[in-house]
Motif scaffolding. Structure first.
Motif, PDB file in Angstrom:
ATOM      1  N   PHE A   1       0.818  -1.215   0.000  1.00  0.00           N
ATOM      2  CA  PHE A   1       0.000   0.000   0.000  1.00  0.00           C
ATOM      3  C   PHE A   1       0.852   1.266   0.000  1.00  0.00           C
ATOM      4  CE2 PHE A   1      -2.949  -3.062   2.076  1.00  0.00           C
ATOM      5  CZ  PHE A   1      -3.972  -3.003   1.143  1.00  0.00           C
TER       6      PHE A   1
ATOM      7  N   LEU B   1      -4.443  -8.905  -3.217  1.00  0.00           N
ATOM      8  CA  LEU B   1      -5.656  -8.332  -2.632  1.00  0.00           C
ATOM      9  C   LEU B   1      -6.876  -9.208  -2.901  1.00  0.00           C
ATOM     10  CD1 LEU B   1      -5.157  -4.543  -3.459  1.00  0.00           C
ATOM     11  CD2 LEU B   1      -5.160  -5.585  -1.192  1.00  0.00           C
TER      12      LEU B   1
ATOM     13  N   GLN C   1      -6.691 -12.128  -0.594  1.00  0.00           N
ATOM     14  CA  GLN C   1      -7.029 -11.662   0.753  1.00  0.00           C
ATOM     15  C   GLN C   1      -8.531 -11.455   0.897  1.00  0.00           C
ATOM     16  OE1 GLN C   1      -4.769  -8.539   3.332  1.00  0.00           O
ATOM     17  NE2 GLN C   1      -6.262  -7.385   2.158  1.00  0.00           N
ATOM     18  N   PHE C   2      -9.162 -10.896  -0.132  1.00  0.00           N
ATOM     19  CA  PHE C   2     -10.607 -10.677  -0.090  1.00  0.00           C
ATOM     20  C   PHE C   2     -11.355 -12.006   0.035  1.00  0.00           C
ATOM     21  CE2 PHE C   2     -14.497 -10.688  -2.740  1.00  0.00           C
ATOM     22  CZ  PHE C   2     -15.304  -9.920  -1.917  1.00  0.00           C
TER      23      PHE C   2
ATOM     24  N   TYR D   1     -15.093  -3.988   2.263  1.00  0.00           N
ATOM     25  CA  TYR D   1     -13.703  -4.307   1.938  1.00  0.00           C
ATOM     26  C   TYR D   1     -13.111  -3.270   0.972  1.00  0.00           C
ATOM     27  CZ  TYR D   1      -9.563  -6.836   0.377  1.00  0.00           C
ATOM     28  OH  TYR D   1      -8.265  -7.192   0.080  1.00  0.00           O
TER      29      TYR D   1
ATOM     30  N   THR E   1     -12.443  -0.105   2.720  1.00  0.00           N
ATOM     31  CA  THR E   1     -11.291  -0.273   3.611  1.00  0.00           C
ATOM     32  C   THR E   1      -9.987  -0.249   2.826  1.00  0.00           C
ATOM     33  OG1 THR E   1     -12.639  -1.588   5.147  1.00  0.00           O
ATOM     34  CG2 THR E   1     -10.245  -1.777   5.344  1.00  0.00           C
ATOM     35  N   VAL E   2      -9.957  -0.914   1.680  1.00  0.00           N
ATOM     36  CA  VAL E   2      -8.763  -0.882   0.827  1.00  0.00           C
ATOM     37  C   VAL E   2      -8.471   0.550   0.382  1.00  0.00           C
ATOM     38  CG1 VAL E   2      -7.836  -1.576  -1.427  1.00  0.00           C
ATOM     39  CG2 VAL E   2      -8.911  -3.274   0.060  1.00  0.00           C
TER      40      VAL E   2
ATOM     41  N   ILE F   1      -6.001  -5.509   9.004  1.00  0.00           N
ATOM     42  CA  ILE F   1      -7.144  -5.491   8.084  1.00  0.00           C
ATOM     43  C   ILE F   1      -8.454  -5.619   8.854  1.00  0.00           C
ATOM     44  CG2 ILE F   1      -8.342  -6.839   6.315  1.00  0.00           C
ATOM     45  CD1 ILE F   1      -6.240  -5.174   5.091  1.00  0.00           C
TER      46      ILE F   1
END
Length: 420
Positions: free
Chosen positions: A38, A59, A62-63, A92, A95-96, A369
């Motif tokens: 990030f 990502l 992770q999702f 999500y 948040t990202v 996260i």
């Protein structure tokens, strides 16, 4: 804001412990999720690093991973899995977005963490757009926070808990007793009704939302009054979370003192974690341990409150026959604290340093996260109008004055116990 007491039931707390250890087990034995990138300083870095194909794949994995864990949580606590699957992708993505904003080197230089931007983004959407009730009810704020807290135990060695926990427990006893009594006395002086008095006193002195809900359950309180108290807790936690670290930095408070101050006075566990993160790693650990020391008292407080309420407000034969037992302590005890301690025990004594070093970055990323997701959810479900929907402002005045007293007395005790 609709609050249901079943959302903080024993079943939910055991669920987060189970899922926290499921994540730990997967990381140790099955699959170690990669840490997404990030960090960026300009537009070219943003495109080349953050939006690189490889990072987008990380990502995506992770999702899927978080969606699977969250869906299991929704199923186990009795929420609609379908609604969760509809809402979570939005949470999500927001948040990202917050993580990308916080990843900018200039923002990092200002010491602003992702949870702040998660909160601001959530609050902006939650207050300027009317979200349907099914959307709000599908948010799993407490689940996200508690899973993150269980995972936080992997980074706190047991000697730290023993060292700071003993002092934290002393601080918790002094703060809880003094602040609870002051808030109770103040509410009586302002002629706040008995149910709100009990909820406000517990929320401001012990652990915010959890204490308010446990107290409401112990006295069978009105859910509308509970919503009002929780609205006050959430809204006041926001400026405290942001400005208390700034005040501590301005006056050069020792990091241990700052952590104890934050953990003892901010009412929600997630806000404590966020504010501790803004100060530093030591402050984060101390603030979390101090907050847990207060959380440990929640079961005892709920038991004492239920006994008091039974004898003072339930005079019927039926009520006398159903006096509370010691089981209330276990019922109200926050089980995610057990998960935190167990995770710390495992990582302190049962794993080699090499194994800890292998998984610590990945687990810290997952923990972060979950906290960021929680703050996006808090923003989405918090409406500032809820704070002023009650006709009488006396409960608000009582809460704010008691909170100010809490901040001052906790700072004094933090210096006495944690000042070098």
């Amino acid at each position: 804001m609709l609050i249901k007491t079943k959302q903080l039931s024993l079943h939910e707390d055991w669920t987060v412990v189970l899922l926290g250890f499921l994540i730990i087990g997967i990381s140790l034995f099955v699959f170690l999720p990669e840490v997404p990138v990030f960090k960026w300083s300009n537009g070219s870095d943003l495109l080349a690093d953050v939006f690189a194909v490889g990072n987008l794949q990380v990502l995506l994995v992770q999702f899927i991973y978080l969606t699977a864990i969250g869906s299991i949580a929704a199923f186990l606590i009795g929420k609609s899995v379908k609604n969760f699957l509809l809402v979570f992708p939005i949470v999500y993505l927001l948040t990202v977005l917050a993580l990308i904003v916080a990843g900018n080197t200039f923002i990092k230089g200002l010491n602003l963490e992702a949870v702040i931007f998660s909160l601001v983004i959530g609050l902006t959407i939650g207050n300027f757009f009317k979200l349907p009730e099914w959307f709000r009810s599908a948010l799993s704020t407490e689940v996200f926070v508690k899973i993150g807290l269980v995972l936080l135990g992997t980074s706190v060695i047991f000697s730290d808990i023993l060292k700071a926990g003993s002092l934290g427990l002393i601080q918790a006893l002094i703060v809880v007793l003094s602040v609870w009594y002051f808030a109770f006395w103040l509410c009586k002086k302002l002629k706040v009704d008995d149910e709100l008095t009990m909820m406000i006193s517990s929320a401001v002195s012990i652990c915010g939302v959890s204490a308010a809900i446990a107290t409401s359950g112990a006295i069978k309180g009105d859910s509308k009054k509970l919503s009002y108290v929780i609205s006050m807790v959430l809204v006041t936690a926001i400026p405290m979370m942001i400005f208390m670290p700034i005040i501590a930095q301005y006056f050069n408070f020792p990091e241990e003192v700052t952590g104890a101050w934050l953990g003892g006075s901010i009412d929600t566990s997630g806000a404590v974690v966020a504010s501790g993160t803004l100060v530093g790693e030591t402050a984060l650990k101390i603030s979390t341990i101090v907050k847990f020391s207060q959380n440990v008292l929640l079961g005892l407080a709920a038991f004492a409150i239920s006994v008091y309420w039974t004898y003072t407000h339930n005079k019927s034969a039926e009520a006398v026959a159903s006096k509370p037992t010691l089981g209330v302590i276990w019922e109200r005890f926050p089980k995610f604290v057990i998960g935190f301690v167990l995770a710390s025990v495992v990582f302190s004594f049962l794993l080699t340093s090499e194994t800890r070093d292998t998984v610590k970055d990945s687990l810290k990323n997952i923990q972060g996260i979950w906290f960021a997701l929680a703050f996006t959810s808090i923003g989405l479900e918090t409406n500032f109008k809820d704070l002023f929907s009650n006709n009488s402002k006396k409960p608000l005045y009582a809460f704010l004055i008691a909170q100010f007293f809490n901040v001052i007395i906790t700072l004094i005790i933090a210096f006495l116990l944690f000042g070098k």
